[in-house]
Design a protein around this motif. Structure first.
Motif, PDB file in Angstrom:
ATOM      1  N   LEU A  99       0.850  -1.191   0.000  1.00  0.00           N
ATOM      2  CA  LEU A  99       0.000   0.000   0.000  1.00  0.00           C
ATOM      3  C   LEU A  99       0.883   1.237   0.000  1.00  0.00           C
ATOM      4  O   LEU A  99       1.817   1.345   0.801  1.00  0.00           O
ATOM      5  N   LEU A 100       0.601   2.169  -0.918  1.00  0.00           N
ATOM      6  CA  LEU A 100       1.259   3.471  -0.853  1.00  0.00           C
ATOM      7  C   LEU A 100       0.182   4.459  -0.428  1.00  0.00           C
ATOM      8  O   LEU A 100      -0.802   4.661  -1.136  1.00  0.00           O
ATOM      9  N   ALA A 101       0.384   5.035   0.753  1.00  0.00           N
ATOM     10  CA  ALA A 101      -0.695   5.809   1.359  1.00  0.00           C
ATOM     11  C   ALA A 101      -0.224   7.144   1.921  1.00  0.00           C
ATOM     12  O   ALA A 101       0.900   7.259   2.407  1.00  0.00           O
ATOM     13  N   PRO A 102      -1.092   8.153   1.883  1.00  0.00           N
ATOM     14  CA  PRO A 102      -0.811   9.418   2.554  1.00  0.00           C
ATOM     15  C   PRO A 102      -1.211   9.319   4.022  1.00  0.00           C
ATOM     16  O   PRO A 102      -1.791   8.315   4.452  1.00  0.00           O
ATOM     17  N   ASN A 103      -0.940  10.365   4.785  1.00  0.00           N
ATOM     18  CA  ASN A 103      -1.218  10.305   6.216  1.00  0.00           C
ATOM     19  C   ASN A 103      -2.707  10.354   6.559  1.00  0.00           C
ATOM     20  O   ASN A 103      -3.080  10.275   7.731  1.00  0.00           O
ATOM     21  N   THR A 104      -3.556  10.430   5.540  1.00  0.00           N
ATOM     22  CA  THR A 104      -4.990  10.342   5.817  1.00  0.00           C
ATOM     23  C   THR A 104      -5.374   8.992   6.424  1.00  0.00           C
ATOM     24  O   THR A 104      -6.422   8.882   7.053  1.00  0.00           O
ATOM     25  N   ILE A 105      -4.520   7.966   6.246  1.00  0.00           N
ATOM     26  CA  ILE A 105      -4.839   6.670   6.843  1.00  0.00           C
ATOM     27  C   ILE A 105      -4.824   6.740   8.372  1.00  0.00           C
ATOM     28  O   ILE A 105      -5.399   5.881   9.035  1.00  0.00           O
ATOM     29  N   ALA A 106      -4.162   7.774   8.918  1.00  0.00           N
ATOM     30  CA  ALA A 106      -4.140   7.950  10.373  1.00  0.00           C
ATOM     31  C   ALA A 106      -5.302   8.812  10.848  1.00  0.00           C
ATOM     32  O   ALA A 106      -5.512   8.971  12.050  1.00  0.00           O
ATOM     33  N   ILE A 107      -6.057   9.367   9.906  1.00  0.00           N
ATOM     34  CA  ILE A 107      -7.166  10.271  10.240  1.00  0.00           C
ATOM     35  C   ILE A 107      -8.517   9.625   9.965  1.00  0.00           C
ATOM     36  O   ILE A 107      -9.433   9.670  10.789  1.00  0.00           O
ATOM     37  N   THR A 108      -8.632   9.003   8.796  1.00  0.00           N
ATOM     38  CA  THR A 108      -9.919   8.472   8.333  1.00  0.00           C
ATOM     39  C   THR A 108     -10.622   7.536   9.312  1.00  0.00           C
ATOM     40  O   THR A 108     -11.842   7.648   9.494  1.00  0.00           O
ATOM     41  N   GLY A 171     -12.505  15.817   7.253  1.00  0.00           N
ATOM     42  CA  GLY A 171     -11.540  14.896   7.823  1.00  0.00           C
ATOM     43  C   GLY A 171     -10.208  14.861   7.110  1.00  0.00           C
ATOM     44  O   GLY A 171      -9.312  14.125   7.516  1.00  0.00           O
ATOM     45  N   SER A 172     -10.058  15.647   6.062  1.00  0.00           N
ATOM     46  CA  SER A 172      -8.769  15.727   5.370  1.00  0.00           C
ATOM     47  C   SER A 172      -7.796  16.517   6.245  1.00  0.00           C
ATOM     48  O   SER A 172      -8.201  17.256   7.143  1.00  0.00           O
ATOM     49  N   PRO A 173      -6.475  16.378   6.007  1.00  0.00           N
ATOM     50  CA  PRO A 173      -5.522  17.200   6.756  1.00  0.00           C
ATOM     51  C   PRO A 173      -5.808  18.690   6.609  1.00  0.00           C
ATOM     52  O   PRO A 173      -5.572  19.475   7.531  1.00  0.00           O
ATOM     53  N   MET A 174      -6.354  19.086   5.454  1.00  0.00           N
ATOM     54  CA  MET A 174      -6.664  20.494   5.214  1.00  0.00           C
ATOM     55  C   MET A 174      -7.824  20.959   6.098  1.00  0.00           C
ATOM     56  O   MET A 174      -7.824  22.081   6.613  1.00  0.00           O
ATOM     57  N   HIS A 175      -8.806  20.089   6.277  1.00  0.00           N
ATOM     58  CA  HIS A 175      -9.921  20.411   7.164  1.00  0.00           C
ATOM     59  C   HIS A 175      -9.425  20.536   8.603  1.00  0.00           C
ATOM     60  O   HIS A 175      -9.816  21.455   9.342  1.00  0.00           O
ATOM     61  N   ILE A 176      -8.566  19.619   9.001  1.00  0.00           N
ATOM     62  CA  ILE A 176      -8.010  19.663  10.355  1.00  0.00           C
ATOM     63  C   ILE A 176      -7.196  20.936  10.558  1.00  0.00           C
ATOM     64  O   ILE A 176      -7.293  21.591  11.605  1.00  0.00           O
ATOM     65  N   LEU A 177      -6.415  21.318   9.546  1.00  0.00           N
ATOM     66  CA  LEU A 177      -5.671  22.575   9.629  1.00  0.00           C
ATOM     67  C   LEU A 177      -6.627  23.750   9.790  1.00  0.00           C
ATOM     68  O   LEU A 177      -6.368  24.672  10.572  1.00  0.00           O
ATOM     69  N   GLY A 178      -7.725  23.724   9.065  1.00  0.00           N
ATOM     70  CA  GLY A 178      -8.712  24.802   9.177  1.00  0.00           C
ATOM     71  C   GLY A 178      -9.242  24.942  10.588  1.00  0.00           C
ATOM     72  O   GLY A 178      -9.372  26.068  11.113  1.00  0.00           O
ATOM     73  N   GLU A 179      -9.537  23.842  11.231  1.00  0.00           N
ATOM     74  CA  GLU A 179     -10.053  23.881  12.602  1.00  0.00           C
ATOM     75  C   GLU A 179      -8.981  24.395  13.572  1.00  0.00           C
ATOM     76  O   GLU A 179      -9.268  25.207  14.464  1.00  0.00           O
ATOM     77  N   LEU A 180      -7.752  23.925  13.392  1.00  0.00           N
ATOM     78  CA  LEU A 180      -6.677  24.357  14.285  1.00  0.00           C
ATOM     79  C   LEU A 180      -6.338  25.826  14.094  1.00  0.00           C
ATOM     80  O   LEU A 180      -6.047  26.540  15.067  1.00  0.00           O
ATOM     81  N   PHE A 181      -6.393  26.300  12.847  1.00  0.00           N
ATOM     82  CA  PHE A 181      -6.112  27.713  12.604  1.00  0.00           C
ATOM     83  C   PHE A 181      -7.209  28.597  13.201  1.00  0.00           C
ATOM     84  O   PHE A 181      -6.927  29.639  13.796  1.00  0.00           O
ATOM     85  N   GLU A 327     -12.128  16.411  19.465  1.00  0.00           N
ATOM     86  CA  GLU A 327     -12.279  17.770  19.986  1.00  0.00           C
ATOM     87  C   GLU A 327     -13.199  18.635  19.132  1.00  0.00           C
ATOM     88  O   GLU A 327     -14.050  19.360  19.654  1.00  0.00           O
ATOM     89  N   PHE A 328     -13.059  18.514  17.804  1.00  0.00           N
ATOM     90  CA  PHE A 328     -13.844  19.382  16.920  1.00  0.00           C
ATOM     91  C   PHE A 328     -15.076  18.687  16.348  1.00  0.00           C
ATOM     92  O   PHE A 328     -15.816  19.288  15.565  1.00  0.00           O
ATOM     93  N   GLY A 329     -15.287  17.444  16.743  1.00  0.00           N
ATOM     94  CA  GLY A 329     -16.470  16.735  16.261  1.00  0.00           C
ATOM     95  C   GLY A 329     -16.507  16.542  14.763  1.00  0.00           C
ATOM     96  O   GLY A 329     -17.564  16.637  14.137  1.00  0.00           O
ATOM     97  N   ILE A 330     -15.352  16.259  14.173  1.00  0.00           N
ATOM     98  CA  ILE A 330     -15.256  16.120  12.726  1.00  0.00           C
ATOM     99  C   ILE A 330     -15.843  14.786  12.283  1.00  0.00           C
ATOM    100  O   ILE A 330     -15.546  13.744  12.851  1.00  0.00           O
ATOM    101  N   GLN A 331     -16.686  14.838  11.262  1.00  0.00           N
ATOM    102  CA  GLN A 331     -17.319  13.649  10.718  1.00  0.00           C
ATOM    103  C   GLN A 331     -17.179  13.620   9.209  1.00  0.00           C
ATOM    104  O   GLN A 331     -16.834  14.631   8.589  1.00  0.00           O
ATOM    105  N   ALA A 332     -17.456  12.462   8.598  1.00  0.00           N
ATOM    106  CA  ALA A 332     -17.351  12.328   7.147  1.00  0.00           C
ATOM    107  C   ALA A 332     -18.409  13.174   6.463  1.00  0.00           C
ATOM    108  O   ALA A 332     -19.413  13.562   7.058  1.00  0.00           O
TER     109      ALA A 332
END
Length: 333
Positions: A99-108, A171-181, A327-332
């Motif tokens: 499997l070649l995977a991005p770090n979304t496998i740790a988020i999804t 749930g993408s890294p970009m969405h998570i960045l948005g919440e943290l910012f 913490e942010f209640g992120i869902q699909a």
């Protein structure tokens, strides 16, 4: 009679030893002294053409030459990447399905918690082979927004001039960045989720949304053309691809570091010998000048490292993003 019993005993003992040796050899076969003896498949859980797919084909090409067997890429897409990831997690741990995977496998898994068939735990269900590269996330705005710095952006948000941002999905890294910012800056910018980066960038450049959190690859040409303005990088240090762009921390917004990485993994239970062999090939591939050059075209910095380091990175990200999602209640979507 005693002689016959003795012969039977000896034969039984030899048969037992043969079975034990066969089992031992079968087990050693997992380490494959002659590996590989047939084609290898690298699964990508996302569509062709994206950064993960481009990298997978590059690695597959080099492994084919080094291993003497075809290494093919299989795009098994759908369900936020869980179809391909789950497929690999259930494959035989013999090194023929990777499997070649991005770090979304740790988020999804956290985002899809409770969804049937979406609970592949990258720590429990996969074997880490090597990190391949890392990518920074950037905050970009349209040139027409008039925003030229991250502080301008915050001021525009507080003034009600900017209210939304584009993202490739919940749930993408970009969405998570948005919440943290948002948390760091004390603002609230509404996410507009798309099905992937390309449609999000299209609407960004078209002016339907004023800003976006993104990797550099999808927006590099638009930055060069002056249509988009890079405001900050969400990393611990500046990007070598845009060295004049400050980090969020430099601009006074801490706690919003979110990066992206790509890794080569396999099913759980792969033998240490096999993992070591593949890791060694990958380390040498990542040092090749043409590989480095091609990775730079998608703003991907070669990383490398041993399997233990990769495993630790996966574990740390899995725990960290699990806490953020909760913490942010992120869902699909």
């Amino acid at each position: 009679m005693k002689s016959a019993n003795t012969r039977r005993h000896v034969l039984a003992t030899l048969a037992g030893l043969a079975m034990a040796m066969g089992a031992a050899l079968g087990s050693a076969g997992a380490a494959e002294p002659h590996y590989p003896t047939k084609p290898i498949t690298i699964v990508v859980a996302y569509p062709a053409g994206g950064d993960t797919d481009v990298l997978a084909r590059l690695i597959a090409e080099k492994l084919t030459t080094r291993l003497g067997q075809p290494v093919v890429v299989d795009n098994r897409t759908g369900a936020a990447g869980t179809i391909g990831t789950t497929y690999v997690s259930k494959a035989a741990p013999d090194g023929y399905t990777l499997l070649l995977a991005p770090n979304t496998i740790a988020i999804t898994p956290h985002v899809l918690k409770g969804v049937a068939g979406a609970q592949t735990d990258p720590v429990r269900d996969l074997t880490s082979i090597s990190q391949l590269g890392s990518q920074s996330l950037f905050v970009v705005a349209t040139a027409t927004s008039g925003v030229t710095s991250i502080k301008d952006l915050v001021a525009s948000v507080k003034a009600g001039k900017i209210q939304t941002y584009a993202s490739p999905g919940n749930g993408s890294p970009m969405h998570i960045l948005g919440e943290l910012f948002d948390k760091s800056a004390g603002v609230k910018i509404m996410q507009v989720p798309y099905r992937g980066s390309m449609p999000a960038v299209a609407d960004l450049v078209g002016g339907q949304v004023p800003m976006m959190y993104t990797m550099l690859g999808p927006v590099a040409q638009h930055i060069k053309a002056g249509k988009l303005v890079p405001l900050a990088v969400a990393d611990s240090k500046r990007s070598p691809f845009l060295p004049d762009v400050p980090t969020l921390a430099e601009a006074g917004f801490k706690g919003a570091e979110v990066g992206a990485w790509q890794a080569l993994m396999g099913p759980k239970g792969m033998s240490p010998e096999l993992v070591k062999l593949l890791n060694q090939h990958v380390q040498e591939i990542l040092k090749m000048p043409d590989v480095i050059s091609r990775m730079e075209t998608i703003a991907l910095t070669p990383a490398g490292g041993d399997p233990a380091s990769m495993s630790k990175l996966v574990q740390n990200d899995y725990q960290r993003y699990g806490q953020i999602v909760k913490e942010f209640g992120i869902q699909a979507n």
